[in-house]
Design an enzyme around this catalytic site. Structure first.
Site, PDB file in Angstrom:
ATOM      1  N   ASP A 104      -1.147   5.488   7.158  1.00 37.18           N
ATOM      2  CA  ASP A 104      -1.565   4.134   6.790  1.00 37.18           C
ATOM      3  C   ASP A 104      -1.764   3.396   8.108  1.00 37.18           C
ATOM      4  O   ASP A 104      -0.805   2.982   8.767  1.00 37.18           O
ATOM      5  CB  ASP A 104      -0.463   3.485   5.942  1.00 37.18           C
ATOM      6  CG  ASP A 104      -0.723   2.005   5.705  1.00 37.18           C
ATOM      7  OD1 ASP A 104      -1.642   1.434   6.341  1.00 37.18           O
ATOM      8  OD2 ASP A 104       0.016   1.409   4.905  1.00 37.18           O
ATOM      9  N   GLN A 111      -2.376  -1.617  10.166  1.00 37.07           N
ATOM     10  CA  GLN A 111      -1.975  -2.517  11.251  1.00 37.07           C
ATOM     11  C   GLN A 111      -2.305  -1.975  12.632  1.00 37.07           C
ATOM     12  O   GLN A 111      -2.283  -2.723  13.602  1.00 37.07           O
ATOM     13  CB  GLN A 111      -0.462  -2.792  11.189  1.00 37.07           C
ATOM     14  CG  GLN A 111      -0.036  -3.602   9.989  1.00 37.07           C
ATOM     15  CD  GLN A 111      -0.662  -5.001   9.967  1.00 37.07           C
ATOM     16  OE1 GLN A 111      -0.999  -5.570  10.999  1.00 37.07           O
ATOM     17  NE2 GLN A 111      -0.839  -5.552   8.782  1.00 37.07           N
TER      18      GLN A 111
HETATM   19  C1  LIG Z   1       0.721  -1.573   6.723  1.00 38.04           C
HETATM   20  C2  LIG Z   1      -0.226  -1.983   5.637  1.00 38.04           C
HETATM   21  N1  LIG Z   1      -0.645  -1.078   4.759  1.00 38.04           N
HETATM   22  C3  LIG Z   1      -1.512  -1.388   3.773  1.00 38.04           C
HETATM   23  C4  LIG Z   1      -1.976  -2.660   3.612  1.00 38.04           C
HETATM   24  C5  LIG Z   1      -2.951  -2.965   2.520  1.00 38.04           C
HETATM   25  O1  LIG Z   1      -4.189  -3.280   3.079  1.00 38.04           O
HETATM   26  P1  LIG Z   1      -5.397  -3.800   2.165  1.00 38.04           P
HETATM   27  O2  LIG Z   1      -4.866  -4.963   1.400  1.00 38.04           O
HETATM   28  O3  LIG Z   1      -6.455  -4.173   3.143  1.00 38.04           O
HETATM   29  O4  LIG Z   1      -5.806  -2.664   1.294  1.00 38.04           O
HETATM   30  C6  LIG Z   1      -1.542  -3.666   4.474  1.00 38.04           C
HETATM   31  C7  LIG Z   1      -1.952  -5.057   4.292  1.00 38.04           C
HETATM   32  O5  LIG Z   1      -1.284  -5.985   4.687  1.00 38.04           O
HETATM   33  C8  LIG Z   1      -0.662  -3.316   5.526  1.00 38.04           C
HETATM   34  O6  LIG Z   1      -0.221  -4.233   6.403  1.00 38.04           O
END
Ligand SMILES: Cc1ncc(COP(=O)(O)O)c(C=O)c1O
Length: 395
Positions: free
Chosen positions: A189, A192
């Site tokens: 993921d 960030q």
């Molecule tokens: C570490 C992390 N993963 C996943 C997400 C989800 O991202 P998105 O809402 O752009 O799909 C975020 C959003 O804040 C995040 O900070």
């Protein structure tokens, strides 16, 4: 010229924007590129035989090439999605079809809910075990326990590159290599991490890397999934734009999908979003990221010492270049954020979609300040003044 002047929402604004970890403001050239795309004629790509459609097709393929230039791999390894959440759900849907009660899935305790809930559901519906790599007392994941979990017939290790709550960066090279030694697939993921670094996905050797455009100075609703072996992945969405042949009759219901990467992108793509992402990747290619990260780190360090001096408890990683999270044993985080908002300072307060992590750190909520390319000394002075106001109003 100061970078802030390149962002119309901030250049003449009273607003001190300190919530870029949630979503970034957009550079003028990105906004203009989206507007230009729409005013020059929008077309649905894929086999349109007129210029608007052909231009959209070209833009799609150009943007895939830009992604591969920035993050490595080939354009054919990038699937456009609406963002990190959809990218992770795409991978979860694939593993849903592979997992059974003999398997396990591994996540860490510091995951954002986007990298937790899909795996919780998968565990519930397939009987696979969801293992959680715990944190040590210093707040970092306990890597000594990694092999124990990887060896438990683990199908996939889904892990953040950087925490949205504390800005802690994980030692991914080592973790991914260890997963590979056990034959475990890896999903990163990267929501960030992509704004402050240019991870090279092929060097990381992960199987999947998910990220969002709106945390990278691009519009919301567009993102991507890097996939090491896309030919092995099951599409999440089925529908138009991705088939060579469909037969639907009583005796022979069948379809054949196209072979290229667009088979994961059924339906009409978010072309204005792609136009924005493409322009943003060109914009970012001209930014000296190392210098920027250094500059932001100095700003965040300054904010951090002031925050501490006022008696707040800092819970973010002291090495983070852009995230400062803190709590107070006297005031609620929402009260702090509201007072700052009344001073035109935008920060985020709450659980930050990372409830298990926050709980493991011993808190229910915190305030998060997060920087972007546009923040400057003046923003930090305004934050310092705002925090002093918080103390004088609530204290
Ligand atoms: C570490 C992390 N993963 C996943 C997400 C989800 O991202 P998105 O809402 O752009 O799909 C975020 C959003 O804040 C995040 O900070």
């Amino acid at each position: 010229m100061k970078i802030k002047a390149l962002f119309p929402a901030l250049k003449h604004s009273e607003q001190v924007y300190l919530d870029s970890a949630s979503s970034c403001q957009l550079p003028e050239e990105v906004i203009k590129a989206m507007s230009r795309y729409l005013s020059q004629g929008h077309g649905n790509p894929h086999r349109g035989m007129y210029s608007f459609s052909e231009m959209a097709e070209e833009l799609l393929s150009k943007t895939r090439t830009q992604l591969s230039s920035r993050f490595g791999g080939s354009p054919a390894q990038y699937i456009f999605t609406s963002g990190t959440t959809e990218s992770i759900n795409l991978v979860a849907n694939h593993f849903q079809g592979l997992a059974n009660s003999n398997h396990s899935i591994l996540v860490t305790q510091l995951e954002h809910h986007a990298n937790l809930l899909p795996w919780m559901r998968l565990a519930k519906t397939t009987g696979a075990k969801l293992n959680i790599l715990p944190l040590k007392t210093d707040g970092a994941p306990d890597l000594e326990k990694l092999d124990t979990y990887l060896s438990q017939n683990c199908l996939l290790f889904a892990v953040s590159h950087e925490s949205n709550l504390t800005g802690l960066k994980l030692p991914l090279n080592n973790m991914i290599q260890r997963a590979r030694d056990y034959g475990v697939s890896t999903l990163v993921d990267g929501a960030q991490a992509v704004s402050g670094s240019k991870p090279q996905f092929t060097e990381l050797d992960c199987d999947f890397y998910a990220f969002s455009g709106h945390k990278l100075y691009s519009p919301a609703g567009i993102g991507a999934l890097y996939c090491r072996e896309p030919e092995k992945l099951t599409p999440l969405k089925l529908g138009g734009g991705i088939v060579n042949r469909v037969q639907a009759d009583l005796t022979n219901s069948n379809y054949q999908l196209v072979e290229d990467i667009s088979r994961f992108e059924a339906g009409s793509p978010n072309m204005p979003g792609i136009a924005g992402l493409s322009a943003c990747l060109s914009f970012l290619a001209r930014i000296n990221l190392e210098e920027e990260v250094c500059r932001q780190k100095q700003l965040i360090q300054k904010a951090l010492s002031h925050t501490r001096s006022l008696g707040f408890t800092v819970i973010s990683d002291p090495e983070s270049h852009h995230i400062l999270s803190f709590t107070s044993n006297q005031f609620h985080s929402h009260d702090i954020a509201s007072i700052l908002a009344s001073e035109n300072i935008s920060v985020r307060a709450g659980h930050h979609c990372a409830q298990p992590y926050l709980k493991a750190l011993g808190h229910k909520h915190c305030v998060r300040v997060s920087l972007g390319l546009y923040n400057d000394e003046e923003d930090i002075s305004r934050l310092q003044h705002g925090l002093s106001q918080v103390i004088s109003i609530l204290g």
